[in-house]
Design a protein around this motif. Sequence first.
Motif, PDB file in Angstrom:
ATOM      1  N   TYR A  73      -6.977   1.511  -6.591  1.00  0.00           N
ATOM      2  CA  TYR A  73      -6.524   2.898  -6.491  1.00  0.00           C
ATOM      3  C   TYR A  73      -7.551   3.728  -5.727  1.00  0.00           C
ATOM      4  O   TYR A  73      -8.745   3.626  -5.994  1.00  0.00           O
ATOM      5  N   LEU A  74      -7.058   4.551  -4.817  1.00  0.00           N
ATOM      6  CA  LEU A  74      -7.937   5.426  -4.042  1.00  0.00           C
ATOM      7  C   LEU A  74      -7.354   6.833  -4.023  1.00  0.00           C
ATOM      8  O   LEU A  74      -6.135   7.006  -4.143  1.00  0.00           O
ATOM      9  N   PHE A 132       0.641   5.530  -9.804  1.00  0.00           N
ATOM     10  CA  PHE A 132       1.263   4.723  -8.739  1.00  0.00           C
ATOM     11  C   PHE A 132       2.658   4.254  -9.128  1.00  0.00           C
ATOM     12  O   PHE A 132       3.355   3.623  -8.336  1.00  0.00           O
ATOM     13  N   ARG A 133       3.097   4.612 -10.323  1.00  0.00           N
ATOM     14  CA  ARG A 133       4.414   4.138 -10.749  1.00  0.00           C
ATOM     15  C   ARG A 133       5.506   4.989 -10.111  1.00  0.00           C
ATOM     16  O   ARG A 133       5.543   6.195 -10.288  1.00  0.00           O
ATOM     17  N   PRO A 134       6.395   4.343  -9.350  1.00  0.00           N
ATOM     18  CA  PRO A 134       7.411   5.113  -8.626  1.00  0.00           C
ATOM     19  C   PRO A 134       8.451   5.709  -9.557  1.00  0.00           C
ATOM     20  O   PRO A 134       8.609   5.292 -10.703  1.00  0.00           O
ATOM     21  N   HIS A 135       9.163   6.701  -9.024  1.00  0.00           N
ATOM     22  CA  HIS A 135      10.286   7.268  -9.770  1.00  0.00           C
ATOM     23  C   HIS A 135      11.318   6.179 -10.048  1.00  0.00           C
ATOM     24  O   HIS A 135      11.500   5.264  -9.241  1.00  0.00           O
ATOM     25  N   HIS A 136      12.020   6.317 -11.157  1.00  0.00           N
ATOM     26  CA  HIS A 136      13.060   5.332 -11.480  1.00  0.00           C
ATOM     27  C   HIS A 136      14.226   5.435 -10.503  1.00  0.00           C
ATOM     28  O   HIS A 136      14.937   4.464 -10.254  1.00  0.00           O
ATOM     29  N   TRP A 137      14.400   6.607  -9.947  1.00  0.00           N
ATOM     30  CA  TRP A 137      15.450   6.827  -8.954  1.00  0.00           C
ATOM     31  C   TRP A 137      14.928   7.835  -7.947  1.00  0.00           C
ATOM     32  O   TRP A 137      14.135   8.718  -8.296  1.00  0.00           O
ATOM     33  N   ALA A 138      15.329   7.675  -6.707  1.00  0.00           N
ATOM     34  CA  ALA A 138      14.990   8.665  -5.688  1.00  0.00           C
ATOM     35  C   ALA A 138      16.149   8.750  -4.696  1.00  0.00           C
ATOM     36  O   ALA A 138      16.867   7.755  -4.497  1.00  0.00           O
ATOM     37  N   PRO A 139      16.339   9.907  -4.073  1.00  0.00           N
ATOM     38  CA  PRO A 139      17.444  10.043  -3.126  1.00  0.00           C
ATOM     39  C   PRO A 139      17.373   8.986  -2.030  1.00  0.00           C
ATOM     40  O   PRO A 139      16.300   8.752  -1.462  1.00  0.00           O
ATOM     41  N   GLY A 140      18.482   8.339  -1.786  1.00  0.00           N
ATOM     42  CA  GLY A 140      18.522   7.350  -0.720  1.00  0.00           C
ATOM     43  C   GLY A 140      18.131   5.951  -1.138  1.00  0.00           C
ATOM     44  O   GLY A 140      18.341   4.986  -0.404  1.00  0.00           O
ATOM     45  N   LEU A 179      -6.811  16.696 -11.070  1.00  0.00           N
ATOM     46  CA  LEU A 179      -5.523  17.354 -10.852  1.00  0.00           C
ATOM     47  C   LEU A 179      -5.326  17.594  -9.363  1.00  0.00           C
ATOM     48  O   LEU A 179      -6.247  18.051  -8.678  1.00  0.00           O
ATOM     49  N   GLY A 180      -4.133  17.286  -8.879  1.00  0.00           N
ATOM     50  CA  GLY A 180      -3.819  17.497  -7.466  1.00  0.00           C
ATOM     51  C   GLY A 180      -4.141  16.315  -6.582  1.00  0.00           C
ATOM     52  O   GLY A 180      -3.726  16.275  -5.422  1.00  0.00           O
ATOM     53  N   ASP A 181      -4.893  15.342  -7.098  1.00  0.00           N
ATOM     54  CA  ASP A 181      -5.188  14.159  -6.282  1.00  0.00           C
ATOM     55  C   ASP A 181      -3.894  13.474  -5.862  1.00  0.00           C
ATOM     56  O   ASP A 181      -2.928  13.400  -6.634  1.00  0.00           O
ATOM     57  N   GLN A 182      -3.886  12.956  -4.656  1.00  0.00           N
ATOM     58  CA  GLN A 182      -2.803  12.088  -4.183  1.00  0.00           C
ATOM     59  C   GLN A 182      -3.352  10.666  -4.246  1.00  0.00           C
ATOM     60  O   GLN A 182      -4.203  10.294  -3.444  1.00  0.00           O
ATOM     61  N   VAL A 183      -2.877   9.927  -5.222  1.00  0.00           N
ATOM     62  CA  VAL A 183      -3.424   8.587  -5.455  1.00  0.00           C
ATOM     63  C   VAL A 183      -2.599   7.558  -4.680  1.00  0.00           C
ATOM     64  O   VAL A 183      -1.370   7.563  -4.744  1.00  0.00           O
ATOM     65  N   THR A 184      -3.298   6.730  -3.942  1.00  0.00           N
ATOM     66  CA  THR A 184      -2.619   5.607  -3.301  1.00  0.00           C
ATOM     67  C   THR A 184      -3.094   4.319  -3.967  1.00  0.00           C
ATOM     68  O   THR A 184      -4.186   4.260  -4.529  1.00  0.00           O
ATOM     69  N   SER A 185      -2.245   3.314  -3.903  1.00  0.00           N
ATOM     70  CA  SER A 185      -2.621   2.032  -4.488  1.00  0.00           C
ATOM     71  C   SER A 185      -2.281   0.913  -3.513  1.00  0.00           C
ATOM     72  O   SER A 185      -1.480   1.091  -2.591  1.00  0.00           O
ATOM     73  N   GLU A 190       0.868  -1.172   0.000  1.00  0.00           N
ATOM     74  CA  GLU A 190       0.000   0.000   0.000  1.00  0.00           C
ATOM     75  C   GLU A 190       0.907   1.225   0.000  1.00  0.00           C
ATOM     76  O   GLU A 190       1.821   1.325   0.823  1.00  0.00           O
ATOM     77  N   GLY A 191       0.687   2.124  -0.916  1.00  0.00           N
ATOM     78  CA  GLY A 191       1.545   3.305  -0.957  1.00  0.00           C
ATOM     79  C   GLY A 191       1.211   4.176  -2.146  1.00  0.00           C
ATOM     80  O   GLY A 191       0.231   3.943  -2.856  1.00  0.00           O
ATOM     81  N   SER A 192       2.029   5.206  -2.339  1.00  0.00           N
ATOM     82  CA  SER A 192       1.796   6.100  -3.466  1.00  0.00           C
ATOM     83  C   SER A 192       3.113   6.428  -4.137  1.00  0.00           C
ATOM     84  O   SER A 192       4.185   6.181  -3.586  1.00  0.00           O
ATOM     85  N   ALA A 193       3.019   6.982  -5.339  1.00  0.00           N
ATOM     86  CA  ALA A 193       4.226   7.374  -6.055  1.00  0.00           C
ATOM     87  C   ALA A 193       4.828   8.624  -5.438  1.00  0.00           C
ATOM     88  O   ALA A 193       5.964   8.976  -5.730  1.00  0.00           O
TER      89      ALA A 193
END
Lengths: 159, 173
Positions: free
Chosen positions: B153-154, B74-82, B120-126, B24-27
């Motif tokens: 998706y919510l 819901f697709r995460p970034h290909h890279w993120a800090p850390g 627009l602006g929605d924070q989508v979690t999956s 459960e999480g979001s992009a």
Amino acid sequence: MSTPQLLHGAITVGDDLPPLDHEVTATTVVLGALASRDWRPMHHDYDFAVNRNGTQDIFLNTPNLAAWFERYITDWTGPTGRLGKMTFRMRDSVYPKDLMTIRGTVTAAEVTPDACGWVDIDITLAVGDRVCTTCAARVAVPIDEDDNPWSRRGDTWAP
Amino acid sequence: MSDTVEVPEIPDAVLGRVDEVQYEGSAGFPVEQGYIWTTCASVENGNPLYWEPAVANDLTGGPIAPPTMLSVWFRPHHWAPGATENLVPLQVHFDLKEQLGLPEAIISENTITFHEPVRLGDQVTSRQRLRSISEPKTTKLGTGRFWVIDVEYLNQDEMLLGVETYTAFGYRR
């Protein structure tokens, strides 16, 4: 409402949607993959696609195929058409240099007791005689000029 | 391709996760206009709902995203800090490839059911659920197993935006 719209009463089972042709290029594939945030290499890396996946080239990804089907359907319905459900099955891949053709036929049309105008469409995406993807879609269209499927919420929207 | 490829048994730990909510999480970014226009450009979609604010205001009470973009959010970034390794979407699918010893996989069927519009602006979690794993099968790609995964998706108000059901085939060549 001033936007053009296809009304449910104008649709008959057996109606064919206008076909859509598109010449696929490497840019089509890569743009579609990146627009859908799909970073997997088989959608941009020829060497990976051929030598690791065993395909003939990079190929269109699944979310972008869905976007092609959506565009095809709403080209026909206009902006008042609201997608309810899509089931698609990938039989073969679509590659750069393919001329893909999308065709669709209305398989069912009903107005539910709560006055929602549903249309079922069978869609085929083919390259020549090679059927690549089939899609069964359900879309709501207005039953009259004052109806707007997008205004349905909660229990009044039952795709 | 070979009929002699042996498919390992399904581990009990994998069977125990059938129907459980996983990942459960979001992009981590809100629904934004740029991706909407890039997606429309990629398929030459001129639907005025996505290009003309007046049409969007009239029909949907403001701008929305094309429904088929559901999975984009819901697709995460290909890279993120850390991050110590490449992040991947549909993690249950990639877990299964590893846990079942089937290094290659394709998505063979996808059903999407659309509910509330994505704005627009929605924070989508999956959240993901493994629904089933088949017995061993042989196709033209190789020998392996089919599996079915649901992604729900919510939005930030816990309203259901849609459900994607993926049927995948994991295999060895």
